[in-house]
Design an enzyme around this catalytic site. Structure first.
Site, PDB file in Angstrom:
ATOM      1  N   SER A  16       2.890 -35.347  -1.966  1.00  0.00           N
ATOM      2  CA  SER A  16       1.598 -35.050  -1.343  1.00  0.00           C
ATOM      3  C   SER A  16       1.610 -33.813  -0.450  1.00  0.00           C
ATOM      4  O   SER A  16       0.645 -33.041  -0.462  1.00  0.00           O
ATOM      5  CB  SER A  16       1.112 -36.267  -0.548  1.00  0.00           C
ATOM      6  OG  SER A  16       0.734 -37.304  -1.416  1.00  0.00           O
ATOM      7  N   LYS A  66      -0.603 -50.180   2.795  1.00  0.00           N
ATOM      8  CA  LYS A  66      -2.013 -50.061   2.414  1.00  0.00           C
ATOM      9  C   LYS A  66      -2.878 -51.214   2.924  1.00  0.00           C
ATOM     10  O   LYS A  66      -4.029 -50.993   3.315  1.00  0.00           O
ATOM     11  CB  LYS A  66      -2.131 -49.914   0.901  1.00  0.00           C
ATOM     12  CG  LYS A  66      -1.537 -48.597   0.393  1.00  0.00           C
ATOM     13  CD  LYS A  66      -1.754 -48.400  -1.083  1.00  0.00           C
ATOM     14  CE  LYS A  66      -1.161 -47.065  -1.525  1.00  0.00           C
ATOM     15  NZ  LYS A  66      -1.417 -46.770  -2.949  1.00  0.00           N
ATOM     16  N   ASN A  87      -5.932 -46.478   1.181  1.00  0.00           N
ATOM     17  CA  ASN A  87      -4.904 -45.438   1.052  1.00  0.00           C
ATOM     18  C   ASN A  87      -5.327 -44.138   1.729  1.00  0.00           C
ATOM     19  O   ASN A  87      -4.580 -43.161   1.704  1.00  0.00           O
ATOM     20  CB  ASN A  87      -4.604 -45.170  -0.423  1.00  0.00           C
ATOM     21  CG  ASN A  87      -5.669 -44.312  -1.092  1.00  0.00           C
ATOM     22  OD1 ASN A  87      -6.860 -44.506  -0.865  1.00  0.00           O
ATOM     23  ND2 ASN A  87      -5.241 -43.364  -1.906  1.00  0.00           N
ATOM     24  N   ASP A 103      -7.470 -44.740  -4.523  1.00  0.00           N
ATOM     25  CA  ASP A 103      -6.633 -45.164  -5.649  1.00  0.00           C
ATOM     26  C   ASP A 103      -7.493 -45.679  -6.799  1.00  0.00           C
ATOM     27  O   ASP A 103      -7.195 -45.431  -7.975  1.00  0.00           O
ATOM     28  CB  ASP A 103      -5.669 -46.274  -5.221  1.00  0.00           C
ATOM     29  CG  ASP A 103      -4.480 -45.775  -4.423  1.00  0.00           C
ATOM     30  OD1 ASP A 103      -4.089 -44.599  -4.611  1.00  0.00           O
ATOM     31  OD2 ASP A 103      -3.932 -46.543  -3.621  1.00  0.00           O
ATOM     32  N   GLY A 129       0.599 -55.539  -4.887  1.00  0.00           N
ATOM     33  CA  GLY A 129       0.435 -54.859  -3.610  1.00  0.00           C
ATOM     34  C   GLY A 129      -0.873 -54.097  -3.540  1.00  0.00           C
ATOM     35  O   GLY A 129      -1.796 -54.326  -4.336  1.00  0.00           O
ATOM     36  N   ARG A 152       6.226 -60.534  -9.683  1.00  0.00           N
ATOM     37  CA  ARG A 152       7.442 -61.346  -9.611  1.00  0.00           C
ATOM     38  C   ARG A 152       7.217 -62.580  -8.748  1.00  0.00           C
ATOM     39  O   ARG A 152       7.686 -63.656  -9.056  1.00  0.00           O
ATOM     40  CB  ARG A 152       8.598 -60.510  -9.054  1.00  0.00           C
ATOM     41  CG  ARG A 152       9.911 -61.280  -8.963  1.00  0.00           C
ATOM     42  CD  ARG A 152      11.070 -60.388  -8.586  1.00  0.00           C
ATOM     43  NE  ARG A 152      11.439 -59.521  -9.694  1.00  0.00           N
ATOM     44  CZ  ARG A 152      11.189 -58.224  -9.755  1.00  0.00           C
ATOM     45  NH1 ARG A 152      10.535 -57.623  -8.781  1.00  0.00           N
ATOM     46  NH2 ARG A 152      11.569 -57.502 -10.792  1.00  0.00           N
ATOM     47  N   ARG A 156       1.582 -64.275  -5.006  1.00  0.00           N
ATOM     48  CA  ARG A 156       0.844 -63.061  -4.661  1.00  0.00           C
ATOM     49  C   ARG A 156      -0.113 -62.671  -5.781  1.00  0.00           C
ATOM     50  O   ARG A 156      -1.224 -62.193  -5.531  1.00  0.00           O
ATOM     51  CB  ARG A 156       1.800 -61.908  -4.359  1.00  0.00           C
ATOM     52  CG  ARG A 156       2.642 -62.107  -3.120  1.00  0.00           C
ATOM     53  CD  ARG A 156       3.303 -60.811  -2.704  1.00  0.00           C
ATOM     54  NE  ARG A 156       2.327 -59.855  -2.203  1.00  0.00           N
ATOM     55  CZ  ARG A 156       2.559 -58.553  -2.054  1.00  0.00           C
ATOM     56  NH1 ARG A 156       3.736 -58.035  -2.392  1.00  0.00           N
ATOM     57  NH2 ARG A 156       1.622 -57.749  -1.589  1.00  0.00           N
ATOM     58  N   TYR A 212       6.150 -41.894  -9.774  1.00  0.00           N
ATOM     59  CA  TYR A 212       6.519 -40.559 -10.226  1.00  0.00           C
ATOM     60  C   TYR A 212       7.826 -40.165  -9.564  1.00  0.00           C
ATOM     61  O   TYR A 212       8.113 -40.568  -8.441  1.00  0.00           O
ATOM     62  CB  TYR A 212       5.426 -39.531  -9.928  1.00  0.00           C
ATOM     63  CG  TYR A 212       5.096 -39.373  -8.454  1.00  0.00           C
ATOM     64  CD1 TYR A 212       5.764 -38.431  -7.671  1.00  0.00           C
ATOM     65  CD2 TYR A 212       4.121 -40.160  -7.848  1.00  0.00           C
ATOM     66  CE1 TYR A 212       5.471 -38.284  -6.327  1.00  0.00           C
ATOM     67  CE2 TYR A 212       3.817 -40.022  -6.506  1.00  0.00           C
ATOM     68  CZ  TYR A 212       4.497 -39.082  -5.753  1.00  0.00           C
ATOM     69  OH  TYR A 212       4.212 -38.934  -4.416  1.00  0.00           O
ATOM     70  N   GLY A 233       2.453 -40.890 -13.157  1.00  0.00           N
ATOM     71  CA  GLY A 233       2.149 -41.073 -11.749  1.00  0.00           C
ATOM     72  C   GLY A 233       1.680 -39.817 -11.043  1.00  0.00           C
ATOM     73  O   GLY A 233       0.869 -39.896 -10.105  1.00  0.00           O
TER      74      GLY A 233
END
Length: 290
Positions: A16, A66, A87, A103, A129, A152, A156, A212, A233
């Site tokens: 960024s 975030k 974000n 995003d 997330g 996983r 969540r 990325y 990405g």
């Protein structure tokens, strides 16, 4: 000096600063500067609240902050509140903190650049997330026929699905679009910790990876070799970053300059998801849902 930055932990990998500083220079904003802001979770709120007094106009937010960014904001866009994560933070002259989420529109514009609009498509989102929440929300709002989320930690995934009105799954499903919103691949590029093997990748018409890194990710390289349309990405970074840039400066972002500078940070590689990349592959029209 007007200051901007990206808050994360870790944040050393972020492109960024190169991207935004190139855009600022292109538009002649010589009194603006963008920097990395490595901040551990335990001091995130304290750090953010101190940024306006230090001359910051705004900041991007990345893993793992975030959801915390939205929680501390004084005001937020409807989309950020619906997503449950932000974000992009903007700071008022009085120190007030405004939160937004770029995003969500960022992934949609990146998909549109390769003519892969999600309307009517089925999608599998990996992760639960802040980025996964934005992607699931964006795909749902764009008219995807079904959005399934795997994580996983199944609890969540269930929580995200309940919040956003999508489906939680305990194993990968067949879909038109696969989006990796986990950090798998950031360190070493491979995707062995994802629940998708190389042979299965070819069943997805389009694969997007929000990760990325120098040399690219194995997920994107394997998907491209399998004939999938791919979004890397860096392209998603550029698309969401352009929207943040416009919010802070009030100016149209020079998106080509931002893309070139982000890509130039990796002189030995390219991002196959960019709109002018020769390695972008067309999806096989015989694939399900195409």
């Amino acid at each position: 000096m007007k200051r901007l930055g990206v808050l994360g932990w870790p944040v050393s990998h972020s492109r960024s600063p190169q991207m935004h500083n190139a855009a600022l220079a292109q538009l002649g904003l010589k009194d603006w500067h963008y920097q990395r802001l490595p901040v551990p979770p335990e001091v995130f709120e304290e750090t953010v609240r101190g940024l306006p007094a230090a001359g910051f106009v705004g900041a991007n937010v990345t893993i793992p902050h975030k959801e915390a960014a939205l929680a501390l904001a004084d005001e937020a866009t409807d989309a950020a509140r619906a997503i449950g994560a932000a974000n992009t933070l903007s700071f008022g002259v009085d120190g007030a903190i405004s939160a937004a989420n770029t995003d969500a529109p960022g992934i949609l514009t990146a998909l549109a650049a390769i003519d892969r609009a999600p309307a009517g498509q089925t999608a599998l989102v990996l992760g639960a997330g802040g980025s996964a929440r934005a992607v699931a929300y964006a795909l749902r709002e764009a008219g995807a026929a079904r959005v399934a989320v795997w994580n996983r930690s199944s609890d969540r995934a269930v929580a995200l699905a309940s919040d956003l009105g999508v489906d939680a799954v305990t194993r990968p499903i067949t879909a038109d679009l696969l989006v990796n919103c986990t950090s798998v691949g950031l360190a070493d590029g491979n995707f062995k910790d994802l629940p998708i093997d190389a042979d299965a990748l070819g069943t997805y018409a389009t694969v997007a990876d929000l990760v990325y890194r120098a040399g690219g990710t194995e997920l994107i390289a394997t998907a491209s070799s399998a004939g999938c349309a791919v979004v890397g990405g860096l392209e998603v970074l550029v698309r969401q970053g352009a929207l943040s840039f416009q919010a802070w400066t009030g100016l149209q972002a020079p998106i080509d300059v931002m893309r070139d500078s982000a890509r130039g940070a990796f002189p030995d590689s390219h991002d196959p998801g960019t709109s002018d990349s020769p390695d972008r592959r067309a999806a096989d029209p015989r694939r399900p849902g195409r």
